[in-house]
Design an enzyme around this catalytic site. Structure first.
Site, PDB file in Angstrom:
ATOM      1  N   CYS A   1       0.254  -1.539   0.171  1.00  0.00           N
ATOM      2  CA  CYS A   1       0.124   0.508  -0.249  1.00  0.00           C
ATOM      3  C   CYS A   1       0.752   1.652  -0.040  1.00  0.00           C
ATOM      4  CB  CYS A   1      -0.976   0.036   1.673  1.00  0.00           C
ATOM      5  SG  CYS A   1      -0.320  -0.086   2.640  1.00  0.00           S
TER       6      CYS A   1
ATOM      7  N   VAL B   1       0.594   3.924  -2.230  1.00  0.00           N
ATOM      8  CA  VAL B   1      -0.906   5.761  -2.429  1.00  0.00           C
ATOM      9  C   VAL B   1       0.393   6.910  -2.616  1.00  0.00           C
ATOM     10  CG1 VAL B   1      -0.316   6.677   0.351  1.00  0.00           C
ATOM     11  CG2 VAL B   1      -1.699   4.848   0.279  1.00  0.00           C
TER      12      VAL B   1
END
Lengths: 519, 485
Positions: free
Chosen positions: A153, A157
């Protein structure tokens, strides 16, 4: 002194010795400042109530004890299913330590996977240098024939662009220009591990079929008579894949398994560590484009892949982790239709043997109520099998199942008299399940290792049939698919039933009249 | 067969040179600084440490979140620790570390539960503060006996600009000063678990110590013999088999950090007379802080194996009066026959066996004495996330010519083992099956391979038995098929 050199006492019994019991009591009394025992009892009872269940089900933000993992886990699984392929996860390194541990605890096997080890500076400037150095290191140290890239992630991001990064890394000479580096963006905040499986599988297929990110011409499909098989994320893959291949072989089918990690997670202990073993070859992936059809065994693990295969012009047979007779029948009949061959006599006999076993044992399972949780497809397959046995799948829960999935389960339940009063629970977790087991008790629970906490809290005996299974060994070596897998599943259900019955009748002179020798 | 020290050093050098050849040139230079042979008399082990891992090499390290949630905060049993961000981090670390505790899980204790904010795309896009606010409300409603909440940040939190400190303060006010601790342990911070330990320690300082009312528990009366166990995570019950010895020598253990620990124990620790520190790496920070702010001295100890236990008991006793010193001697004497029986039983089978270690925290040095008590020889060791002060401390434990590998990569470890051919490897779950395939006996030295405790006298008996059964298992005689010469 509790310990003993002759017969060393383990933690199980050591801490029951009086010295330790008084240590615990004194620690609690003088230092812990816990709530009064009566208050703890009161709250414990309250958590078992209908009132608590209503509050619990009204939760909107908090998740407690979910039954799902994140996308990259599925991507690592997929990479493991291709020959001499190193899984490379772009982002923070801790994630990779977690995926490797998670798989190794379940399969009791090594799981190789590398990280691009991004830290603060990469958070600010992007992880391009990590990709450049990382691919070079992986290529030189581990000599893979393919590196399959996915993302944590963190990389998602900050918006790292895998396609551009890999291209740049190749220009910088990290790996040869023609070296295969399929990739998939696998954000952990979308879907679950089954979504990651889907994205990574799609990434591999697109790489080989659509011209390797614009570096080669896209392959042209020339349909042939072969059939592809895609299993989806499967904790029983070691046993299942062997069984699936056996069934294809019995048909004499020309087939390709796309993603087969069953060998790398089942290597011998003979003095040699095999980092790579088995798996789908690149040639097989390329060839698979021309197949007349693909059998997808788990719909929710392959949603985008199914769409893509159809766009390529293949017929796609979509199943939901079929378990038991009718589910396996559907698979076998699809194979028969696609190959144009009759169902082999050997398989027909196996089918009869499974039905025979069910007939022998059904009386013990008839009308028993089950709760279960796990991945969406497996929940459908198990629901079907329980209904075939005359058992009642009362609570069917999938943290990573959506409303469409629930409707599908409900349709299966509503089609059987044994599904009456049974319900599917999408997007719920094991703390919801705890409330269900407290307020609407069942006879047995089917789940993963974490189900043991529910067994402890509610007294519902647990059958471990769902990934991950950390606290029992080698279940993954046996199939749950195919007629043979149905038999194994039946035995699992029966074993727990008989164990529970024996445990419940074992007290001498009180209950042991029912402690029967023949059942 | 056995090499002289000089031969061993030459062999190690050749081995390191060979391993480095596999890397691209620039990377070989960077890795070269982490591999060496210990030279007797040097102040450290001759390696660089606490530096970023190279990308793509298969480091064994984890992240700051693992250091904070997984190690320091997670075991505090009466608090709820929210894995704040996507679902995975909390899922993979759920109950995996075997931090034993006593309590009614889900009611008054929460260690083996997975509380997560399960971030979705909208939380990333719009921020997760509102969700966190609501999560705390739901926790307060559904788990009313929790004594506090910690927010363990996963990677996205720091990247999307969430203000978890503001949410924590606001919710703490709303819930009458309830302990709510924001922890900035995003996984991308630092180079390993290690920074997570530090961040977690600082969060205790800022959000527990600095906010606690010193008069909160007027019934807590200090004694001259109050100590706190710092840096024992009670893996398989380690802190209990340590605590029992401290109590037997007349000390009063007011707190366990953090295995089987409670928020009350943390808050009462500044009243202790001495902090006894086992895992220096993960909790030296808070020990130093308590020394500076509250004047509490701290002493490192080592409860692996009778030699080190004996030394440590005396060292701890030296901070107290003669009654404690006398009782420490009595404890040592009491357990001597048990220890002798254990050594008599296992040492003949283990004498001279070669061990290679690669672990985290204190273990790459602390367990060496226990192996030596059994006559075993540690020939290689290294730290997953050690700093230079760890490698300095290691010099007190290892022999001249020991192979040292900092932040070892999968490739290096495999090659080292192939050449050194140890009789036993102590490392983690990711390494276990690699080496067992190679036919090398293995024990997980993070989780005690689901056994333990290994600390204290009771633990040493289990340790000795476990090492013996790993090495002596008949299965290792079966790895070669008889028809293959």
């Amino acid at each position: 002194m509790p310990q003993n050199a002759d017969k060393v006492i383990d933690h199980e019994m050591l801490f029951r010795e009086p010295e330790y019991q008084s240590l615990f009591a004194s620690k609690k009394q003088h230092f812990e400042y816990n709530h009064p025992d009566a208050k703890i009892e009161e709250i414990r009872d309250w958590t078992k109530s209908k009132d608590y269940k209503d509050l619990n089900f009204a939760r909107e933000a908090l998740t407690v004890n979910p039954a799902k993992a994140c996308q990259p886990l599925g991507a690592v699984y997929v990479a493991n299913g291709f020959q001499k392929t190193m899984s490379f996860v772009h982002g923070s390194q801790g994630c990779v330590a977690y995926y490797r541990s998670h798989f190794s605890r379940h399969f009791k096997e090594p799981t190789s996977c590398v990280s691009s080890s991004m830290t603060e500076d990469a958070a600010v400037f992007g992880g391009l240098n990590n990709m450049i150095d990382g691919l070079a290191n992986t290529y030189n140290l581990y000599k893979p024939e393919m590196i399959a890239v996915s993302t944590t992630c963190m990389a998602e991001v900050i918006g790292d662009d895998l396609n551009a990064f890999i291209k740049t890394a190749k220009e910088k000479g990290s790996v040869p220009a023609e070296f295969d580096v399929p990739f998939a963006h696998t954000p952990a905040f979308v879907g679950s591990h089954v979504t990651g499986y889907d994205n990574a599988m799609l990434g591999v297929l697109q790489h080989f079929w659509d011209g390797k990110s614009g570096t080669t011409p896209a392959l042209a499909r020339v349909p042939n008579e072969s059939i592809n098989f895609i299993g989806g994320f499967d904790g029983f893959v070691v046993g299942n894949m062997k069984e699936i291949r056996r069934i294809f072989d019995l048909f004499g089918a020309d087939y390709t398994v796309l993603c087969d990690p069953s060998e790398v997670w089942n290597t011998p202990t003979d003095g040699e560590f095999r980092m790579y073993e088995g798996g789908t070859t690149k040639e097989e992936v390329e060839r698979a484009l021309h197949a007349k059809a693909t059998i997808v065994f788990q719909e929710y693990s392959c949603e985008k892949t199914i769409k893509y295969l159809r766009e390529k012009g293949q017929e796609v047979v979509v199943l939901n982790s079929p378990i038991g007779v009718a589910g396996t029948d559907a698979f076998v009949m699809a194979l028969s239709r696609l190959t144009g061959k009759p169902v082999p006599a050997a398989l027909e006999k196996e089918r009869g043997q499974l039905v025979d076993a069910m007939a022998d044992s059904q009386a013990h399972l008839h009308g028993k109520r089950y709760a279960m949780y796990g991945d969406p497809d497996m929940m459908i397959g198990l629901t079907q099998f329980l209904l075939e046995l005359g058992a009642e799948p009362a609570h069917v829960l999938a943290t990573n199942g959506d409303d469409k999935w629930a409707a599908k389960v409900q349709a299966v339940l509503d089609a059987s008299p044994y599904g009456k009063g049974c319900q599917a629970y999408p997007k719920r977790d094991l703390w919801h399940m705890r409330s269900l087991l407290n307020t609407e008790p069942v006879d047995f629970l089917i789940g993963n290792t974490y189900g043991k906490y529910l067994e402890r809290d509610t007294g519902t005996p647990l059958i471990r049939m769902v990934f991950p299974i950390f606290d029992r060994h080698h279940y993954h070596r046996y199939p749950i698919w195919g007629y043979e897998g149905g038999l194994r599943t039946l035995v699992m259900l029966l074993d727990e039933f008989f164990e529970t019955l024996d445990a419940n009748t074992i007290v001498p002179s009180k209950t042991d009249y029912s402690y029967d020798i023949i059942r | 067969m056995s090499l002289t020290v000089e031969e061993r050093k030459a062999a190690n050098k050749a081995l390191i040179d060979e391993v480095l050849k596999a890397y691209p040139e620039k990377m070989a230079k960077r890795r070269a600084k982490h591999l060496n042979t210990f030279e007797e008399g040097k102040p450290d082990c001759g390696v660089k440490s606490n530096i970023k891992s190279l990308p793509g090499v298969m480091t064994i390290r984890g992240c700051a979140y693992a250091g904070s949630k997984g190690v320091v905060w997670g075991p505090i049993k009466d608090m709820i620790h929210i894995s704040h961000g996507p679902v995975g981090c909390g899922q993979y670390s759920w109950a995996a570390r075997r931090n034993y505790y006593i309590g009614t899980t889900g009611i008054d204790t929460f260690v083996t539960m997975q509380f997560t904010s399960d971030f979705q795309e909208k939380d990333i896009v719009f921020g997760g503060d509102k969700k966190l606010d609501k999560i705390i409300d739901e926790i307060q409603q559904l788990f009313p006996l929790n004594k506090g909440i910690s927010i363990q940040s996963e990677c996205p939190i720091g990247l999307i600009g969430d203000d978890i400190e503001a949410v924590s303060k606001k919710k703490s006010r709303e819930y009458d000063g309830h302990t709510i601790v924001p922890v900035r342990c995003e996984g991308f911070r630092g180079v390993s678990q290690s920074l997570g330990h530090h961040i977690a320690n600082d969060a205790i300082r800022d959000w527990v110590f600095d906010k606690a009312d010193p008069n909160k528990r007027p019934d807590f009366v200090s004694t001259p013999y109050d100590v706190a166990i710092i840096g024992d995570y009670n893996i398989g019950g380690d802190a209990w088999s340590s605590r029992i010895l401290l109590e037997e020598m007349g000390l009063r253990v007011v707190a366990q950090w953090s295995g089987d620990g409670t928020i009350a124990e943390l808050e009462n620790t500044p009243k202790a007379k001495l902090n006894v520190l086992h895992c220096y790496r993960s909790m030296n920070y808070i020990s130093r802080h308590m020394e500076e702010k509250y004047g509490i001295p701290w002493v490192e100890y080592n409860f692996f194996g009778p030699t080190m236990i004996e030394k440590s008991l005396r060292e701890i006793a030296s901070h107290f009066d003669d009654t404690i010193k006398a009782k420490a001697e009595a404890v040592i004497a009491k357990y001597k026959p048990l220890m002798q029986a254990v050594i008599d039983k296992y040492k003949p089978r283990l004498q001279g066996k070669k061990v290679m270690l690669f672990v985290g925290g204190l273990r790459p040095r602390h367990v060496i004495g226990a192996y030596e008590d059994l006559g075993m020889d540690v020939v290689g060791t290294g730290y997953e996330f050690g700093h230079n002060d760890d490698y300095q401390r290691t010099t007190h434990y290892i022999k001249d010519g020991t192979l040292i590998y900092d932040d070892v990569t999968g490739y290096e470890f495999e090659k080292f083992v192939e050449k050194v051919q140890p009789d036993l490897i102590g490392s983690g779950i990711k390494e276990k099956y690699v080496f067992q395939k190679m036919g090398v006996p293995f024990r997980q030295m993070h989780s005690w391979d689901y056994s333990g405790p290994y600390h204290g006298y009771d633990g040493f008996a289990i340790f000795a038995r476990d090492m013996d059964m790993a090495i002596s298992s008949p299965v290792w005689g079966l790895t070669k098929a008889p028809w293959k010469n």
